[in-house]
Design a protein around this motif. Structure first.
Motif, PDB file in Angstrom:
ATOM      1  N   GLY A  53      52.524  38.787  38.883  1.00  0.00           N
ATOM      2  CA  GLY A  53      51.908  39.140  37.771  1.00  0.00           C
ATOM      3  C   GLY A  53      50.441  39.551  36.525  1.00  0.00           C
ATOM      4  N   ALA A  54      49.433  38.572  37.252  1.00  0.00           N
ATOM      5  CA  ALA A  54      48.790  39.173  36.738  1.00  0.00           C
ATOM      6  C   ALA A  54      47.780  40.875  36.802  1.00  0.00           C
ATOM      7  N   TYR A  55      48.242  41.514  38.015  1.00  0.00           N
ATOM      8  CA  TYR A  55      47.996  42.470  37.783  1.00  0.00           C
ATOM      9  C   TYR A  55      48.438  43.242  37.367  1.00  0.00           C
ATOM     10  N   SER A  56      50.013  43.267  36.716  1.00  0.00           N
ATOM     11  CA  SER A  56      50.390  43.487  36.258  1.00  0.00           C
ATOM     12  C   SER A  56      50.080  43.798  34.694  1.00  0.00           C
ATOM     13  N   ARG A  57      49.756  42.943  34.352  1.00  0.00           N
ATOM     14  CA  ARG A  57      49.286  42.202  32.911  1.00  0.00           C
ATOM     15  C   ARG A  57      47.599  43.184  32.449  1.00  0.00           C
ATOM     16  N   VAL A  58      47.603  43.198  33.771  1.00  0.00           N
ATOM     17  CA  VAL A  58      45.931  43.802  33.068  1.00  0.00           C
ATOM     18  C   VAL A  58      46.017  45.716  33.771  1.00  0.00           C
ATOM     19  N   GLY A  59      47.269  46.018  33.998  1.00  0.00           N
ATOM     20  CA  GLY A  59      47.730  47.411  34.460  1.00  0.00           C
ATOM     21  C   GLY A  59      47.360  48.186  35.385  1.00  0.00           C
ATOM     22  N   ALA A 116      41.545  44.141  35.770  1.00  0.00           N
ATOM     23  CA  ALA A 116      41.425  44.179  37.131  1.00  0.00           C
ATOM     24  C   ALA A 116      40.892  43.950  37.687  1.00  0.00           C
ATOM     25  N   SER A 117      39.194  43.907  37.915  1.00  0.00           N
ATOM     26  CA  SER A 117      38.327  43.394  38.205  1.00  0.00           C
ATOM     27  C   SER A 117      38.330  42.176  37.980  1.00  0.00           C
ATOM     28  N   GLN A 118      38.639  41.371  36.978  1.00  0.00           N
ATOM     29  CA  GLN A 118      38.397  40.041  37.145  1.00  0.00           C
ATOM     30  C   GLN A 118      39.658  39.468  38.114  1.00  0.00           C
ATOM     31  N   ILE A 119      41.018  39.683  38.030  1.00  0.00           N
ATOM     32  CA  ILE A 119      42.040  39.364  38.265  1.00  0.00           C
ATOM     33  C   ILE A 119      41.823  39.526  39.850  1.00  0.00           C
ATOM     34  N   ALA A 120      41.126  40.769  40.278  1.00  0.00           N
ATOM     35  CA  ALA A 120      40.154  40.968  41.611  1.00  0.00           C
ATOM     36  C   ALA A 120      39.752  40.163  42.487  1.00  0.00           C
ATOM     37  N   HIS A 121      38.558  39.847  41.110  1.00  0.00           N
ATOM     38  CA  HIS A 121      37.714  38.474  42.220  1.00  0.00           C
ATOM     39  C   HIS A 121      38.400  37.218  42.129  1.00  0.00           C
ATOM     40  N   LEU A 122      39.854  36.994  41.815  1.00  0.00           N
ATOM     41  CA  LEU A 122      40.149  35.552  41.456  1.00  0.00           C
ATOM     42  C   LEU A 122      41.078  35.303  43.517  1.00  0.00           C
ATOM     43  N   ARG A 146      51.404  46.374  45.791  1.00  0.00           N
ATOM     44  CA  ARG A 146      50.908  45.897  46.750  1.00  0.00           C
ATOM     45  C   ARG A 146      51.176  44.509  47.427  1.00  0.00           C
ATOM     46  N   VAL A 147      51.267  43.595  46.417  1.00  0.00           N
ATOM     47  CA  VAL A 147      51.276  42.324  46.630  1.00  0.00           C
ATOM     48  C   VAL A 147      53.036  41.971  47.070  1.00  0.00           C
ATOM     49  N   TRP A 148      53.803  42.961  46.167  1.00  0.00           N
ATOM     50  CA  TRP A 148      54.840  43.731  46.151  1.00  0.00           C
ATOM     51  C   TRP A 148      55.433  43.387  47.827  1.00  0.00           C
ATOM     52  N   GLU A 149      55.223  44.115  48.579  1.00  0.00           N
ATOM     53  CA  GLU A 149      54.916  44.586  49.892  1.00  0.00           C
ATOM     54  C   GLU A 149      54.760  44.165  51.190  1.00  0.00           C
ATOM     55  N   THR A 150      53.522  43.236  50.650  1.00  0.00           N
ATOM     56  CA  THR A 150      52.629  42.233  51.113  1.00  0.00           C
ATOM     57  C   THR A 150      53.619  41.234  51.652  1.00  0.00           C
ATOM     58  N   TYR A 172      45.190  27.965  41.651  1.00  0.00           N
ATOM     59  CA  TYR A 172      45.225  29.554  41.007  1.00  0.00           C
ATOM     60  C   TYR A 172      46.375  30.518  40.468  1.00  0.00           C
ATOM     61  N   SER A 173      47.424  29.778  40.882  1.00  0.00           N
ATOM     62  CA  SER A 173      48.466  30.810  39.894  1.00  0.00           C
ATOM     63  C   SER A 173      47.955  30.141  38.613  1.00  0.00           C
ATOM     64  N   LEU A 174      47.561  29.207  38.059  1.00  0.00           N
ATOM     65  CA  LEU A 174      47.170  28.735  36.209  1.00  0.00           C
ATOM     66  C   LEU A 174      46.494  29.308  35.624  1.00  0.00           C
ATOM     67  N   LEU A 175      45.444  29.589  36.765  1.00  0.00           N
ATOM     68  CA  LEU A 175      44.209  30.729  36.344  1.00  0.00           C
ATOM     69  C   LEU A 175      44.049  32.373  36.228  1.00  0.00           C
ATOM     70  N   LEU A 176      44.992  32.174  37.463  1.00  0.00           N
ATOM     71  CA  LEU A 176      45.740  33.981  37.476  1.00  0.00           C
ATOM     72  C   LEU A 176      46.198  34.508  36.008  1.00  0.00           C
ATOM     73  N   THR A 177      47.208  32.842  35.389  1.00  0.00           N
ATOM     74  CA  THR A 177      47.809  33.755  34.615  1.00  0.00           C
ATOM     75  C   THR A 177      46.804  33.762  33.272  1.00  0.00           C
ATOM     76  N   TYR A 178      46.625  32.612  32.952  1.00  0.00           N
ATOM     77  CA  TYR A 178      44.760  32.672  32.007  1.00  0.00           C
ATOM     78  C   TYR A 178      44.430  33.721  31.523  1.00  0.00           C
ATOM     79  N   TYR A 179      43.772  34.402  33.172  1.00  0.00           N
ATOM     80  CA  TYR A 179      42.550  34.859  32.432  1.00  0.00           C
ATOM     81  C   TYR A 179      43.194  36.461  32.801  1.00  0.00           C
ATOM     82  N   SER A 180      44.301  36.451  33.605  1.00  0.00           N
ATOM     83  CA  SER A 180      45.213  38.393  32.680  1.00  0.00           C
ATOM     84  C   SER A 180      45.587  37.731  31.554  1.00  0.00           C
TER      85      SER A 180
END
Length: 756
Positions: A593-599, A565-571, A606-610, A550-558
């Motif tokens: 990092g993926a959420y950050s790259r897509v703005g 953001a919707s694409q990363i949210a789907h993953l 929220r990920v950090w807080e989690t 999943y890390s690989l895909l998050l980095t790739y698609y971001s």
């Protein structure tokens, strides 16, 4: 045939995959059945039994794989069982299958015995152990032999243990062999002469002569008398190791047997070949030839291996095909035997190593075929290796010749012993994946042949070939088919690490827009990515997507041009729903990092807080990488609240209030410097680099730290930029020569010493 081999590659039709999802994976499915008005009658059980018997006599593994299941189905659906179906015949088939790579078929026959009216006996268990050992299933063989008495009421004999011991020998594991001997003794079975002979041969193969002598002493102390095979193994091993003094001692013992007439009680071809090998080493090819002629006249039992022993020495220095043919004819005269494939292969390799090289070797191969010598993999492999050397790109012409050789090998005979083996397919598949001259059409032909013959790629080579063929493809669909076809050969060959490596390679490809894509984006189609994930979930043994996947895909698609953001949210939803997933810090970092790259900055926070909320869980709490990602996110966010967050977190980490981060590393400092500069807080950035880094255990700045500072201070204008340059030269002159500055208008260039 030689003229045919030399022809350039034939034109082949181009491949155009279908984009329809309903036909996405036709190569993994059965062909659609055609309706027949006059459907032929199914063969009777008696006819199938007769064909099965003939198939095992003809060395036809491919036919056995098809006939046996049909025989069982027909026999059980139309009782009674055929009168000619007996235990001996099934054991004969099992013996043949046990020597092949069809262990599942062997196990099925064994398991079917009760249903066919036969009670498995000790020999059936022995044959099954042979199959386990020959297919490398040594752990399973050990479990089976330990369970034989309790589960089947049979006490394993020394011969059963020797099968497993020999399996470890084939794997080159002498320590494993000795471990099995210990287990053998504990189970109440004493090692016999066959056991010690295997240990001696293995020690020679591994070059451990001290272990050989130790085993001989152990053998004598155990009261086991050396037999003819012991002496032969010692003679051959000492000769090959260059221990001629020891070899002569064994030679004297063997010759004594010969003079006393003991040869009639067991002195066989193997012993004679050992003596012949020593003669060749000591007196050269001529001496060996003379001894063979004398034995021939005396009626000694020479065989094809005797001829091969002489051929190895005689083939040295061969220059032309005429010399090679003359050598073989001389050997035939000396031994009274016809040269077989092995002898022709030895001479062929001699020509390859000589000045004539590949052209002369190809001529010899043609000569062998003209004399009706049936080729096998041993004959063809050296030619393919020379034609398709990995050190240089294979030309279309050389691959064309290789194809002709393969076609001749695969079509000349369907017998198992002369079929293309694993190494043949590996060599050809590697050539098909050549990035300069790929031939994916031929690779598909090879894979189809492998599937039909039951040839598999092991777990180490399968991912390599998949990735190589992917990189030689011209579309994502073609690359996916390369993966899917090889995977279909053996779905157990790929583990989680292999799937991730293949998926990483697939997402690193770059092709024009795909028919399966939903946009003009050049990224891999999500439909194919989902197929990969599905394969991982349903693989055997289980290899479900993990945090790395999943890390690989998050980095790739971001990082794609269409990232959203919707694409990363789907993953993100996929990984939350994956019940097999065990998330870790690396996965959370990738998500942030993926959420950050897509703005999607709030989602990243929220990920950090989690992660902070789960700080008691070492597997998922924040680390230094998390800190760098957060600072980078705040800097790109630009909001006042983001600045407050960055400063608060930076301060909390410095004061030790963030569990999981004991100290800040250089990457953290560089992320902080860039973040402060993005907010226009240049004084804080300069203070961090020049006053705080390198003190109180903090990492010292490097050239990369200074480059970031210089690049980002341009935001404050030329005067500030020049001031920082001068401060670098003044306070850190030792780093000055390593720093690359960002010149006006964004052009990079080497720093020049400022003028006074």
């Amino acid at each position: 045939m030689l003229q045919s081999l030399a022809r350039s590659v034939r034109a082949t039709a181009s491949y155009s995959p279908t984009a329809s999802t309903s036909t996405l994976r036709p190569f993994s499915s059965s062909a659609s059945p055609s309706f027949l008005f006059n459907r032929p009658k199914a063969p009777t059980a008696n006819k199938l039994l007769k064909e099965l018997d003939q198939a095992q006599k003809n060395d036809r593994l491919d036919l056995i794989s098809k006939l046996y299941p049909s025989l069982v189905t027909e026999s059980q659906s139309r009782p009674p069982l055929p009168s000619q179906l007996n235990h001996d015949l099934l054991q004969s088939v099992m013996r043949f299958v046990s020597r092949t790579n069809k262990f599942n078929l062997l196990l099925r026959i064994f398991n079917d015995l009760p249903a066919l009216g036969f009670t498995p006996n000790h020999m059936d268990h022995h044959i099954l152990l042979v199959g386990m050992a020959s297919s490398g299933k040594l752990d399973k063989a050990l479990k089976w032999i330990h369970a034989m008495k309790a589960s089947h009421g049979m006490r394993p004999a020394p011969a059963d243990w020797n099968v497993i011991i020999n399996g470890y020998r084939q794997a080159g594991d002498l320590e494993g062999m000795r471990s099995v001997v210990d287990k053998m003794r504990k189970a109440g079975a004493e090692p016999n002469v066959v056991t010690f002979n295997s240990l001696i041969s293995a020690a020679f193969e591994l070059g451990q002569l001290s272990e050989v002598r130790k085993t001989v002493e152990e053998m004598a102390s155990s009261g086991v008398t050396a037999d003819l095979w012991t002496e032969t193994a010692l003679l051959t091993g000492f000769v090959e190791a260059g221990e001629l003094g020891s070899a002569r001692e064994v030679q004297r013992r063997l010759l004594a047997r010969l003079k006393s007439g003991e040869e009639s009680e067991g002195l066989d071809e193997a012993a004679l070949n050992g003596l012949l090998k020593l003669e060749v080493v000591e007196r050269g090819f001529g001496g060996g030839l003379e001894l063979a002629e004398r034995w021939r006249d005396e009626g000694r039992p020479l065989n094809e291996r005797s001829l091969s022993t002489l051929a190895v020495e005689g083939a040295k220095g061969l220059r032309t095909v005429e010399e090679g043919v003359r050598l073989l004819e001389d050997l035939e005269d000396a031994t009274g035997l016809a040269a077989d494939r092995r002898a022709w292969s030895i001479v062929l390799q001699g020509l390859l190593a000589g000045p004539g090289g590949l052209p002369e070797a190809l001529k010899l191969h043609q000569e062998a075929r003209d004399r009706s010598i049936q080729p096998d993999s041993t004959m063809i492999q050296p030619l393919l290796t020379a034609l398709l050397s990995p050190s240089s790109s294979a030309s279309p012409e050389s691959l064309s010749v290789a194809k002709e050789l393969y076609d001749d090998l695969s079509q000349a005979s369907r017998a198992y012993s002369t079929s293309p083996d694993h190494s043949i397919y590996i060599t050809l598949l590697r050539a098909c994946a050549d990035p300069i001259h790929p031939d994916l059409d031929f690779s598909r032909t090879l894979i189809a042949d492998m599937r039909e013959r039951g040839v598999r790629l092991d777990g180490a080579s399968a991912p390599w070939h998949i990735i190589a063929l992917m990189r030689a493809s011209s579309s994502y669909e073609e690359a996916f088919q390369a993966y899917d076809q090889i995977r279909a050969l053996d779905v157990t060959a790929l583990d989680q690490k292999a799937y991730n490596a293949i998926l990483s390679a697939f997402t690193s490809l770059s092709f024009p827009s795909s028919p399966l894509s939903n946009s003009d984006d050049l990224t891999a189609p999500q439909l194919l990515i989902m197929e990969f994930l599905s394969d991982m979930r349903h693989s055997s043994p289980p290899s479900p997507p993990n945090s790395y996947t999943y890390s690989l895909l998050l980095t790739y698609y971001s990082r794609t041009s269409s990232a959203s953001a919707s694409q990363i949210a789907h993953l993100h939803s996929l990984l939350k729903l994956d019940i097999n997933l065990d998330p870790d810090t690396a996965l959370f970092n990738s998500l942030m990092g993926a959420y950050s790259r897509v703005g999607a900055f709030n989602a990243a926070y929220r990920v950090w807080e989690t992660m902070l909320a789960n700080s008691r869980n070492e597997a998922t709490r924040v680390d230094q990488t998390s800190l760098s990602i957060l600072l980078d996110t705040c800097g790109h966010d630009g909001a006042a609240t983001a600045l407050n967050r960055a400063e608060r977190v930076w301060r909390d980490v410095a004061e030790g209030r963030v569990e999981g981060i004991e100290k800040r590393n250089r990457n953290n400092w560089e992320a902080y410097v860039e973040c402060m500069c993005r907010f226009g807080r240049f004084e804080e950035a300069e203070k961090g680099v020049f006053e705080e880094m390198g003190v109180r255990g903090e990492p010292s700045p490097t050239s990369s730290t200074l480059e970031i500072l210089l690049k980002m201070t341009r935001r404050g204008g030329d005067e500030r930029w020049k001031s920082v340059r001068e401060r670098v030269l003044r306070e850190m002159p030792e780093l000055w020569g390593e720093v690359k500055d960002v010149a006006p208008f964004g052009e990079e260039g080497d720093l020049q010493v400022p003028k006074a």
